[in-house]
Motif scaffolding. Structure first.
Motif, PDB file in Angstrom:
ATOM      1  N   THR A  62       0.838  -1.194   0.000  1.00 29.06           N
ATOM      2  CA  THR A  62       0.000   0.000   0.000  1.00 29.06           C
ATOM      3  C   THR A  62       0.877   1.250   0.000  1.00 29.06           C
ATOM      4  O   THR A  62       2.048   1.206   0.389  1.00 29.06           O
ATOM      5  CB  THR A  62      -0.918   0.047   1.218  1.00 29.06           C
ATOM      6  OG1 THR A  62      -0.123   0.186   2.407  1.00 29.06           O
ATOM      7  CG2 THR A  62      -1.773  -1.214   1.311  1.00 29.06           C
ATOM      8  N   TYR A  63       0.287   2.366  -0.402  1.00 26.38           N
ATOM      9  CA  TYR A  63       1.032   3.623  -0.422  1.00 26.38           C
ATOM     10  C   TYR A  63       1.508   3.993   0.975  1.00 26.38           C
ATOM     11  O   TYR A  63       2.633   4.464   1.170  1.00 26.38           O
ATOM     12  CB  TYR A  63       0.180   4.750  -1.007  1.00 26.38           C
ATOM     13  CG  TYR A  63       0.830   5.404  -2.204  1.00 26.38           C
ATOM     14  CD1 TYR A  63       1.919   6.250  -2.047  1.00 26.38           C
ATOM     15  CD2 TYR A  63       0.371   5.162  -3.491  1.00 26.38           C
ATOM     16  CE1 TYR A  63       2.527   6.854  -3.145  1.00 26.38           C
ATOM     17  CE2 TYR A  63       0.967   5.757  -4.597  1.00 26.38           C
ATOM     18  CZ  TYR A  63       2.048   6.605  -4.412  1.00 26.38           C
ATOM     19  OH  TYR A  63       2.661   7.195  -5.499  1.00 26.38           O
ATOM     20  N   LYS A 121      -4.574   7.813  -1.625  1.00 20.79           N
ATOM     21  CA  LYS A 121      -5.271   7.221  -0.484  1.00 20.79           C
ATOM     22  C   LYS A 121      -4.325   6.231   0.188  1.00 20.79           C
ATOM     23  O   LYS A 121      -3.563   5.541  -0.496  1.00 20.79           O
ATOM     24  CB  LYS A 121      -6.556   6.534  -0.930  1.00 20.79           C
ATOM     25  CG  LYS A 121      -7.574   7.501  -1.527  1.00 20.79           C
ATOM     26  CD  LYS A 121      -8.826   6.768  -2.001  1.00 20.79           C
ATOM     27  CE  LYS A 121      -9.822   7.748  -2.610  1.00 20.79           C
ATOM     28  NZ  LYS A 121     -11.034   7.065  -3.133  1.00 20.79           N
ATOM     29  N   ASP A 124      -4.243   2.709  -1.176  1.00 23.41           N
ATOM     30  CA  ASP A 124      -4.034   2.503  -2.611  1.00 23.41           C
ATOM     31  C   ASP A 124      -2.808   1.626  -2.824  1.00 23.41           C
ATOM     32  O   ASP A 124      -1.764   1.839  -2.178  1.00 23.41           O
ATOM     33  CB  ASP A 124      -3.786   3.842  -3.315  1.00 23.41           C
ATOM     34  CG  ASP A 124      -5.057   4.645  -3.524  1.00 23.41           C
ATOM     35  OD1 ASP A 124      -6.150   4.072  -3.357  1.00 23.41           O
ATOM     36  OD2 ASP A 124      -4.944   5.843  -3.849  1.00 23.41           O
TER      37      ASP A 124
END
Length: 317
Positions: A62-63, A121, A124
């Motif tokens: 994830t980011y 987000k 993301d």
């Protein structure tokens, strides 16, 4: 009789240490191709698991996790920044919370110039090209590094965001990132947690083992004047003079390039000794060279196409 309690105590300490190490290790990376690098980052306190003692190296990164890894791994912080007010993640990113576990990492990354999408987000998936770009930018905060001037062929280059290509090329040149056996990079695919950890590990190694380029001193701007004197029918003596900020500077011939009937003479300043003090007095410096009389000596044109200096004609001695 006294040796037995000491032996038992030593064995107990060893057992506790061994069990502690086992508990701390990830249980699902032993057979992963990036297992050793994941383990090394875990021992440095850079990686954390997602479920009990698992790292889940095959899952999408994830980011939030990716930016946190980069900030920790490259030791990015706010120590050298002064803010008028305390920065918040929501000042820069519309979809991030100000009090989440990842918030500070995004603030730090933003301050260091990592080009993170404003509408990102936290959950993301981060793509391979995005992680490559952010990793390279984080590495460059540690210094300016020299890279071999080659271009790595990427079969799916058409899928690469042009803004990320330089970062990807530099990571490929440095063997931090790789393509597959068919030279595909899969730029838009989410990067896995395991592969991201391996890239980060090798990026940290590159920074630790590679000496940055020394910053070059700012060179003074100077106008030059070229004078030509005939030594004989075959040779001309060419003298170039310039005004420098102080007597510590000099001037030398860098190269002479022959273009048609012209001899283009390139010069460069000789820098002053950094350990000496010089009076701040404008000083004329000069350098001399000799050119075949068949060629007309000239100085290179400026980037705007105008002459870089004035010149004087041939004077017979």
């Amino acid at each position: 009789m006294k040796k037995k309690p000491l032996l038992i105590m030593a064995l107990t300490v060893i057992l506790i240490f061994t069990l502690g190490q086992t508990v701390m290790a990830f249980s699902d990376v032993a057979n992963n191709p990036y297992g050793d690098k994941i383990k090394a980052l875990k021992e440095k306190g850079i990686l954390s698991g997602v479920a009990n003692d698992q790292f889940k190296p095959g899952d999408k990164l994830t980011y939030a996790s990716g930016i946190s890894m980069l900030v920790k791994g490259l030791d990015l912080n706010l120590n050298l920044f002064d803010f008028i007010k305390e920065p918040k993640a929501s000042d820069f990113f519309t979809n991030l919370s100000d009090d989440a576990w990842y918030s500070h990492a995004f603030i730090v990354a933003q301050a260091h110039g990592l080009e993170i999408p404003k509408d990102v987000k936290p959950n993301d998936p981060i793509t391979k090209e995005q992680f490559a770009h952010h990793l390279f930018q984080a590495m460059m905060t540690k210094g300016d590094y020299a890279f071999i001037e080659i271009y790595k062929i990427i079969k799916d280059e058409a899928d690469v965001n042009g803004a990320y290509m330089n970062s990807i090329q530099k990571l490929l040149i440095s063997n931090i990132a790789t393509v597959d056996k068919d030279n595909n990079f899969y730029p838009t695919q989410p990067i896995t947690r395991g592969e991201a950890a391996a890239w980060l590990h090798d990026g940290m190694k590159f920074v630790a083992e590679t000496k940055p380029i020394e910053p070059q001193p700012e060179l003074p701007e100077f106008e030059q004047k070229l004078t030509i004197e005939a030594v004989n029918d075959s040779i001309n003596k060419v003298t170039i003079t310039a005004q420098m900020p102080h007597p510590g500077y000099g001037l030398r011939i860098a190269s002479i390039q022959f273009d048609g009937e012209q001899a283009v003479i390139y010069t460069e300043p000789v820098l002053p000794d950094p350990d000496k003090m010089y009076p701040q007095v404008i000083t004329e410096v000069k350098v001399t060279t000799y050119v075949d009389a068949a060629f007309k000596p000239v100085l290179p044109a400026k980037t705007d196409g105008s002459s870089s200096s004035s010149s004087e004609g041939i004077v017979n001695e």
